[in-house]
Design a protein around this motif. Structure first.
Motif, mmCIF file in Angstrom:
data_model
loop_
_atom_site.group_PDB
_atom_site.id
_atom_site.type_symbol
_atom_site.label_atom_id
_atom_site.label_comp_id
_atom_site.label_asym_id
_atom_site.label_seq_id
_atom_site.Cartn_x
_atom_site.Cartn_y
_atom_site.Cartn_z
ATOM 1 N N GLY B 26 0.934 -1.366 -0.055
ATOM 2 C CA GLY B 26 0.007 0.102 -0.011
ATOM 3 C C GLY B 26 0.863 1.369 -0.021
ATOM 4 O O GLY B 26 0.537 2.127 -0.890
ATOM 5 N N THR B 28 3.969 1.807 -1.091
ATOM 6 C CA THR B 28 4.687 2.058 -2.329
ATOM 7 C C THR B 28 3.747 2.643 -3.464
ATOM 8 O O THR B 28 3.962 3.370 -4.292
ATOM 9 C CB THR B 28 5.410 0.711 -2.825
ATOM 10 O OG1 THR B 28 6.430 1.099 -3.795
ATOM 11 C CG2 THR B 28 4.626 -0.254 -3.394
ATOM 12 N N LEU B 29 2.420 2.112 -3.342
ATOM 13 C CA LEU B 29 1.547 2.417 -4.375
ATOM 14 C C LEU B 29 1.291 3.884 -4.229
ATOM 15 O O LEU B 29 1.220 4.870 -5.046
ATOM 16 C CB LEU B 29 0.465 1.705 -4.379
ATOM 17 C CG LEU B 29 0.339 0.238 -5.171
ATOM 18 C CD1 LEU B 29 -0.859 -0.342 -4.898
ATOM 19 C CD2 LEU B 29 0.676 0.296 -6.562
ATOM 20 N N VAL B 30 1.003 4.227 -2.943
ATOM 21 C CA VAL B 30 0.530 5.417 -2.796
ATOM 22 C C VAL B 30 1.754 6.477 -2.824
ATOM 23 O O VAL B 30 1.235 7.615 -3.366
ATOM 24 C CB VAL B 30 0.075 5.619 -1.140
ATOM 25 C CG1 VAL B 30 0.164 6.908 -0.621
ATOM 26 C CG2 VAL B 30 -1.246 4.974 -0.821
ATOM 27 N N HIS B 41 0.691 5.385 7.645
ATOM 28 C CA HIS B 41 0.355 4.056 7.095
ATOM 29 C C HIS B 41 0.656 3.117 8.226
ATOM 30 O O HIS B 41 -0.205 1.767 8.389
ATOM 31 C CB HIS B 41 1.224 3.688 6.186
ATOM 32 C CG HIS B 41 0.643 2.461 5.103
ATOM 33 N ND1 HIS B 41 -0.305 2.880 4.269
ATOM 34 C CD2 HIS B 41 1.156 1.384 4.883
ATOM 35 C CE1 HIS B 41 -0.496 1.687 3.602
ATOM 36 N NE2 HIS B 41 0.380 0.785 3.918
ATOM 37 N N GLY B 199 -4.708 0.381 -0.398
ATOM 38 C CA GLY B 199 -3.318 0.169 0.373
ATOM 39 C C GLY B 199 -3.810 0.331 1.977
ATOM 40 O O GLY B 199 -3.019 -0.533 2.659
#
Lengths: 388, 308, 311
Positions: B26, B28-30, B41, B199
């Motif tokens: 989550g 890394t995507l964000v 996070h 995420g």
């Protein structure tokens, strides 16, 4: 800006009035761990002390008593901050603390330097039992090594020749490890230190399973002990390895360990089922008020309150002569729930030690149970180095 | 070191790695798609653990508790996104660090207030509570095996979605060139919301899975968050594959490193000293790894494709 | 003399008379609080140099405070008592660590710089935790403190308050001079447009590294004084949350103001003290306060304070 100034003035005024408080009030600052895995131990100390205070009608030694409770969060810098606040801002007459030995070490210096009496209801590190003993420090619990030394004696009596030893890596852990090795006549196959707050014992249990040890000796207080016992059980080791410990299978951890711990051996100064009048009264009153069986932490805190009560009563409430206060505390003129209790020259206790095992009561609750006395009027190994 | 011990350590390392992956995915995507540093996070992970504890106490069923927790975690993540994070996408990283830092402080305190400061624990679900006879002397809990399998399943699903679906394509495009994606008429706001929500849910899932093994306490997300950052930097920002590889690498290095270093140092120092230095040195290993990546291969081990 | 300068002087004057005033009010305890704020301010001033002028956001700056504290503590434990010698040691050690970590970190920029400074901060944290001889995780209680050629004037209760105040003023003034000088201008140019600055012939990385080392040394001095005041050091000084706290202080105070770091530090310390009187769970207010501040009060406290004048 003006509200800010008003707040500062209010603060100053309240601080001023606190320091010129009514001379007959007694203020006790308590600093224990109330966060994280070991919070249950801190809570027992609060509960035990408050039970005594309640039984004495909110007074100790005839003085109306205010108890200020602080949480050291198991962080040395926080403990230091809170202790300093207790002695400087709250201006307490006694500091009662701490649960853990490393917390005690963090607060020791500022408290004794301010000539405030520091009474430990649990931590009993060797650091202050020998040459660094201090006239302002008393321990009402034990000296950390003692219970482990008694465990060594128990291991000898039970006929173990190889033992796997494990403790957390801080002063008390090292003290317990040293204590066990001092009296145990056999071989310690492994000496494992885990980080404080360790959660996952699978690696250590794997090592145990492949060792020649007949038993494991461990000191794993609080949440660490809960996880260790459960994982020990889950790993199927209960059949071929005996579990011997101090402060690992006690009334704070048994509610979490339950049946997994039944029959495990322990060493200590007291068990809730010891058959004396004072003890039965204490345990019954405690269970009635709090709904759980008290452990040694609560018992020690209760004794601490009674000790302070006896000392303050002896002085008629006048705490101005520090030497007189010291003598009054050292006299230990109170009825300890444990039975015989006296202070040694280094202000650590002289008391009896017993072998205990874990039992299940008829109502389904678990507790430590008295088996037999191992040694009477046991002194710690460091008192000779203390020049008091 | 015995084979049993080594096996346990490898299994533990993989398990830790899988947990890290769920959190790092989550993150890394964000970061990749929205360029948003989300220090909060970690509390998403903590929220997952507390939710499963609460729902389990209420319903008595782990399965039901897990489903409810994931739904709530998703809702909570979307809530945070809509009211707070959305306004921070355009701001500097400094502002993002500060705002999310504030959220960490608030949520950690809230957890302490609502659930108390003591550590809570829950048991693994009944059907997973046994243990498997690993060697003739040692048993290993079934639940831990289950977490590894669950994590792998989620990883595979994530791969599939990102690689083969339209949404996945948009996410990959968004990770490399958000302006173009927006120019193509895609509802960027909705895309960001989806990415963030997923995420948050993954982090919550990690919390749910971890709850029976580790302690549930306020602040439990803080340190694993930092390790998650190590994972995404090492793996490559915006890259799911990179996060997976890096997570396993970090998990194994950390777990094996701790035990091995103690063993090695015990040969020279006393056990107490070895036990103090060993884990500390081992803990440094993963940061040394990250620093090395940043200096020699800044795009990461498996950079998101399209990043030159 | 501009407005910021006079504000600064006013703060210093207040702090100068504070101990006496507080004693008169019977609230001597509060000077401990002021010391805490000043120690924080010294570290924040150094970070302000990095962030505001250098554009380098470091999430590992607290580690230099810790390095300074431990360098001094270890030297003290080895028998070195003179505070001036300890000062020299602190400066030397923090400069060395900063030189190495800075040179490596500056090979990156932006969010990567943020992460690598975090990594170095963690490495320092774990190294300090591993120093078994100096207490490791538990920290180290100092049974004897630094002296000034044998006199205890630099210890708690006597002159330590004024030594810390003097140090804070020195740091404030020093950073101001640096930022006004050509060094500061080049640094700000590099912050805004590194390529153009390089084309003009300046070795951007070298300027940034020098700024990084200077900031680390000032933070190290804060550590030395922290050790002297608390009589205790622990690896917690290097925790990443502390680095986060420092960033909060700097931004809260106002990045663009000379007094930002000091305002931020005092506000945080005093707010925590006052809030915790009313609400034990004061962090429930503090967290959202940060969020609100980021969203609506970008310029920080110094900006808020000067707004009425602008209007």
């Amino acid at each position: 800006m003006s509200t800010f100034k008003a707040s500062i003035s209010a603060l100053a005024i309240s601080a001023a009035s606190a320091s010129s408080a009514f001379a007959e009030d007694l203020k006790i600052g308590m600093i224990v761990t109330l966060s994280g895995p070991p919070a249950a131990l801190g809570q027992q100390i609060v509960d035990g002390f408050q039970l005594a205070l309640e039984q004495k009608g909110g007074t100790l030694g005839g003085q109306a008593t205010e108890l200020v409770i602080e949480d050291d969060e198991l962080k040395p810098d926080v403990a230091l901050l809170k202790a300093t606040s207790l002695i400087e801002k709250e201006d307490v007459d006694f500091v009662v603390g701490t649960v853990f030995s490393n917390m005690l070490q963090a607060i020791f210096k500022p408290v004794v330097a301010s000539e405030t009496f520091l009474i430990s209801p649990n931590a009993g590190p060797s650091t202050f039992a020998g040459k660094n003993c201090n006239p302002y420090f008393f321990a009402t619990s034990y000296q950390n090594n003692q219970n482990a030394e008694v465990s060594g004696m128990i291991a000898n009596e039970e006929g173990f020749t190889n033992v796997f030893a494990m403790a957390p890596n801080y002063q008390a852990g090292r003290d317990n490890m040293d204590g066990f090795k001092q009296t145990f006549n056999g071989t310690v196959t492994d000496e494992v230190f885990t980080p404080l707050g360790h959660q996952d014992f699978s690696a250590e249990l794997a090592r145990l399973s492949t060792s020649d040890a007949e038993a494991m000796f461990t000191f794993m207080p609080g949440g660490m002990g809960v996880r260790l016992v459960k994982q020990f059980d889950a790993a199927g080791l209960a059949g071929n390895k005996k579990f011997m410990s101090v402060f690992t299978t006690d009334e704070t951890t048994l509610p979490g360990q339950k049946d997994a711990a039944v029959g495990f051996l322990a060493a200590g100064t007291w068990a809730p089922d010891m058959d004396t009048e004072a003890n039965t009264a204490f345990v019954t009153a405690f269970e009635e008020k709090y709904g759980y069986i008290p452990g040694s932490y609560a018992m020690q805190a209760y004794d601490t309150a009674m000790l302070i009560d006896s000392a303050v009563a002896k002085l008629g409430g006048d705490l101005s002569d520090k030497d007189a206060v010291r003598a009054a505390i050292k006299a230990a003129d109170f009825n300890s729930v444990r039975g015989d209790f006296a202070f040694n020259n280094n202000h650590y206790p002289i008391q009896d030690f017993h072998m205990l095992n874990v039992a299940k009561r008829e109502d389904g609750k678990f507790h430590t149970s008295f088996v037999r006395t191992i040694v009477e009027n046991y002194e710690d190994s460091f008192h000779d180095d203390c020049r008091m | 070191m015995s084979l049993t011990l080594f096996l346990i350590l490898v299994l533990n390392g993989i398990q830790y790695g899988i947990l890290l992956f769920l959190i790092a995915a989550g993150l890394t995507l964000v970061f990749g798609v929205m360029g948003f540093i989300n220090l909060a996070h970690g509390v998403q992970y903590m929220v997952g653990a507390y939710l499963v504890f609460a729902f389990y106490s209420m319903t008595g069923s782990f399965g039901l508790a897990m489903v409810l927790s994931l739904v709530t975690a998703l809702a909570f993540g979307l809530f945070l996104e809509f009211f707070i994070f959305r306004h921070l996408y355009e701001r500097s990283h400094l502002d993002q660090v500060l705002a999310t830092f504030g959220i960490i402080i608030f949520l950690n305190e809230l957890a302490k207030v609502v659930f108390g400061p003591t550590t809570l624990s829950i048991d693994p679900p009944e059907f997973l509570s046994g243990s498997v006879q690993l060697t003739e002397q040692l048993r290993y809990p079934v639940y831990r095996f289950a977490t590894i399998i669950a994590g792998l399943v989620v990883a595979a699903a994530l791969f599939a979605i990102v690689s083969y679906t339209r949404v996945g394509m948009l996410i990959r495009a968004g990770a490399t060139s958000p302006e173009i994606v927006s120019a193509l008429g895609v509802n960027i706001k909705r895309l960001f919301m989806i990415v963030f929500g997923v995420g948050a849910m993954l982090a919550g899932l990690a919390g749910v899975i971890a709850a029976p093994i580790f302690a549930i306490e306020p602040g439990m997300g803080d340190n694993i968050l930092i390790v998650a950052f190590v994972v995404i930097i090492t793996g490559g920002i915006g890259s799911i594959g990179g996060a997976f590889v890096a997570a396993l690498l970090v998990g194994l290095i950390d777990t094996l490193g701790r035990s091995l270093s103690v063993e090695l140092l015990s040969a020279v120092f006393s056990p107490s000293v070895a036990n103090q230095i060993g884990p500390a040195l081992a803990s440094m290993l993963i940061y040394v790894l990250m620093a090395a990546i940043l200096i020699f291969r800044p795009k990461g081990l498996l950079p998101a494709r399209g990043v030159a | 003399m501009d407005r910021a300068f006079t504000t600064g002087l006013a703060i210093f004057a207040l702090l100068l008379i504070a101990p006496m005033a507080l004693e008169l009010m019977g609230a001597g305890y509060l000077s401990g609080l002021l010391i805490k704020a000043m120690l924080l301010a010294i570290a924040a001033i150094s970070l302000n140099l990095l962030i505001a002028h250098g554009g380098m956001v470091s999430l590992g700056h607290a580690a230099f405070v810790a390095v300074g504290a431990y360098a001094a503590a270890i030297a003290l434990e080895s028998g070195i008592e003179n505070i001036l010698v300890l000062l020299a040691i602190t400066l030397a050690v923090t400069a060395a660590v900063a030189l190495v970590t800075g040179a490596l970190a500056l090979r990156t920029s932006g969010v990567y710089f943020l992460m690598i400074t975090l990594a170095f901060g963690q490495m320092i944290f774990f190294t300090l935790s591993s120093l078994a001889a100096y207490g490791g995780d538990d920290g180290l209680t100092l049974w004897s403190l630094a002296t000034l050629w044998g006199s205890d004037v630099v210890q708690n209760g006597s002159g330590l308050y004024f030594v810390i105040l003097a140090t804070m003023i020195a740091a404030w003034w020093g950073v101001h001079r640096i930022s006004e000088a050509r060094f500061g201008r080049v640094l700000r140019a590099a912050r805004d447009n590194p390529q153009r600055t390089a084309i003009m012939g300046y070795n951007v990385k070298r300027y940034q590294l020098v700024a990084y080392v200077i900031a680390a040394m000032i933070a190290g001095v804060s550590g030395l004084l922290t050790m002297q005041h608390a009589e205790f050091v622990s690896p917690a000084l290097a925790a990443w949350q502390r680095s986060g706290d420092l960033i909060v202080v700097v931004v809260l105070g106002g990045l663009s103001s000379r007094n930002g770091a000091i305002l931020g530090a005092f506000f945080i310390v005093l707010a925590e003290e006052i809030l915790s009187q009313f609400l034990h769970e004061w962090r429930l207010l503090y967290g959202p306060l940060l969020v609100v501040m980021v969203l609506y009060a970008k310029g920080g406290l110094s900006d808020l304070l000067s707004r009425p004048a602008k209007a």
